[in-house]
Write an enzyme that holds these catalytic residues in place. Structure first.
Site, PDB file in Angstrom:
ATOM      1  N   HIS A   1       0.781  -1.265   0.167  1.00  0.00           N
ATOM      2  CA  HIS A   1      -0.006   0.080  -0.064  1.00  0.00           C
ATOM      3  C   HIS A   1       0.907   1.222  -0.148  1.00  0.00           C
ATOM      4  O   HIS A   1       1.964   1.285   0.703  1.00  0.00           O
ATOM      5  CB  HIS A   1      -0.885  -0.019   1.233  1.00  0.00           C
ATOM      6  CG  HIS A   1      -2.026   0.822   1.227  1.00  0.00           C
ATOM      7  ND1 HIS A   1      -1.835   2.323   1.404  1.00  0.00           N
ATOM      8  CD2 HIS A   1      -3.256   0.817   0.824  1.00  0.00           C
ATOM      9  CE1 HIS A   1      -3.144   2.956   1.014  1.00  0.00           C
ATOM     10  NE2 HIS A   1      -3.967   2.265   0.830  1.00  0.00           N
TER      11      HIS A   1
ATOM     12  N   GLU B   1      -3.976   1.904  -7.401  1.00  0.00           N
ATOM     13  CA  GLU B   1      -4.268   2.915  -6.647  1.00  0.00           C
ATOM     14  C   GLU B   1      -3.529   3.910  -6.817  1.00  0.00           C
ATOM     15  O   GLU B   1      -2.574   4.124  -6.050  1.00  0.00           O
ATOM     16  CB  GLU B   1      -4.473   2.557  -5.007  1.00  0.00           C
ATOM     17  CG  GLU B   1      -5.307   1.584  -4.529  1.00  0.00           C
ATOM     18  CD  GLU B   1      -5.708   1.691  -2.937  1.00  0.00           C
ATOM     19  OE1 GLU B   1      -6.721   1.646  -2.622  1.00  0.00           O
ATOM     20  OE2 GLU B   1      -4.413   1.588  -2.332  1.00  0.00           O
TER      21      GLU B   1
HETATM   22  P1  13P Z   1      -9.774   5.806   0.030  1.00  0.00           P
HETATM   23  O1  13P Z   1     -10.869   4.939  -0.366  1.00  0.00           O
HETATM   24  O2  13P Z   1     -10.049   6.426   1.167  1.00  0.00           O
HETATM   25  O3  13P Z   1      -9.448   6.790  -0.929  1.00  0.00           O
HETATM   26  O4  13P Z   1      -8.697   5.028   0.347  1.00  0.00           O
HETATM   27  C1  13P Z   1      -8.459   3.860  -0.751  1.00  0.00           C
HETATM   28  C2  13P Z   1      -7.316   3.117  -0.147  1.00  0.00           C
HETATM   29  O5  13P Z   1      -6.170   3.540   0.016  1.00  0.00           O
HETATM   30  C3  13P Z   1      -7.718   1.726  -0.073  1.00  0.00           C
HETATM   31  O6  13P Z   1      -6.541   0.834   0.246  1.00  0.00           O
END
Ligand code: 13P
Length: 248
Positions: free
Chosen positions: A92, A164
Site C-alpha cells: 500500500h 491505486e
Molecule cells: P480511500 O477510499 O479513502 O481513498 O482509500 C483508498 C485506499 O487507500 C484503499 O486501500
C-alpha cells in the site's frame, strides 16, 4: 462476480468493529459479491468469529517479511493464517511512503504470504508528479515486475492487483473511467509479458482511490476491471452496504 475489498486502515477499536460488523452483516447479502474486509490486527479475532459462514473473507493490512523470531511488534504470515485471515494487503502506498517499504521488501512479503497460504492484494499506482509527467505505465511496470519477481504463474491465482493512484487516495479525486481502463489494460499487458496470456486474462485487477456510493456507478462498466478497493467510504456501514449492493 465482482470483487470488493474494504481497507479499514487504522480505524475502529475492537468494540467499534463489533458494532460495525453487527450492523453491516445483518443486512449484507454475500451471495452476489466476493467481499474481503481488511481489519486492523486487533479486530481480526473478532472478525473471524463474526464473519464465519457469512460469505465474507477476512483480510489483514500488512505482515512481516520474516517467518518468525526476533521481530518485536511484527505479525507473521502464520499468525495471520491461524487467525482466520484469507488475504493480506501488501505494498500500500501509505506503507511504501511512511514506513519506507521498498520493492525488495514487498517482494519478500508477497513470498512469505503465499508460502503461508494467504492471498495477496498488491497495491500499485503512480504519484501526481509521475502522472503529470506521463510516467504512470512505467511506474506500474516497475512496481509489478519487482513485486512479482520469482513467483510461479500458478501463484498468481492468489494475487489481486489493486490499481491505486496515490493522488486519488483520500483526496476525493478519481481518474476517469477511460484512465482506469488504460491502467488495467497496461497491468494485464505487464502480466502477459512476464507470465502468460492466460495469466493476464485470469488475474484479478481492482481499482481503489476515493470510491464512494455516488461515484462508483460510473466505474461499474469499466472494461476488464474486477472490482474495487474502498478506504474511507467503508467505515460507515450504511454507505458500505450501498456500495456492496451496487457492486452485486
Ligand atoms: P480511500 O477510499 O479513502 O481513498 O482509500 C483508498 C485506499 O487507500 C484503499 O486501500
Amino acid at each position: 462476480m465482482r470483487t470488493l475489498i474494504a481497507n479499514f486502515k487504522m480505524n475502529l477499536t475492537p468494540s467499534e468493529t463489533k458494532d460495525y460488523l453487527m450492523a453491516f452483516l445483518s443486512r449484507f447479502d454475500g451471495s452476489k459479491i466476493d467481499l474481503t474486509l481488511c481489519l486492523p490486527y486487533t479486530s481480526l479475532g473478532l472478525g473471524a468469529l463474526l464473519c464465519k459462514n457469512r460469505n465474507v473473507r477476512l483480510g489483514a493490512q500488512n505482515l512481516s517479511d520474516e517467518e518468525q523470531g526476533k521481530n518485536t511488534g511484527e505479525i507473521s504470515g502464520a499468525m495471520l493464517k491461524d487467525s482466520g485471515v484469507d488475504y493480506v494487503i501488501i505494498g500500500h502506498s501509505e506503507r511504501r511512503k511512511k514506513f519506507k517499504e521498498d520493492t525488495k521488501t514487498i517482494n519478500k512479503k508477497i513470498k512469505v504470504a503465499l508460502k503461508n497460504g494467504l492471498g495477496v492484494i498488491l497495491c500499485v499506482g503512480e504519484s501526481l508528479t509521475e502522472r503529470n509527467t506521463l510516467k504512470t505505465f512505467e511506474v506500474l511496470r516497475e512496481q509489478i515486475e519487482c513485486a512479482l519477481k520469482g513467483l510461479y504463474e500458478n501463484e498468481l491465482e492468489r494475487v489481486i492487483i489493486a490499481y491505486e493512484p496515490i493522488w486519488a487516495i483520500g483526496s476525493g479525486k478519481t481518474p476517469t473511467k477511460n484512465e482506469i481502463e488504460g491502467a488495467v489494460k497496461e497491468i494485464r499487458h505487464i502480466i502477459k509479458d512476464d507470465f502468460s496470456e492466460n495469466a493476464s486474462i485470469s488475474i484479478k485487477v481492482v481499482y481503489g482511490g476515493s470510491i464512494d456510493s455516488k461515484n462508483i456507478k460510473q466505474f461499474l462498466s469499466a472494461k476488464k476491471l474486477d472490482g474495487f478497493l474502498v478506504g474511507g467510504a467503508c467505515l460507515d456501514p450504511n454507505e458500505f452496504l450501498k456500495i456492496s449492493s451496487l457492486c452485486s
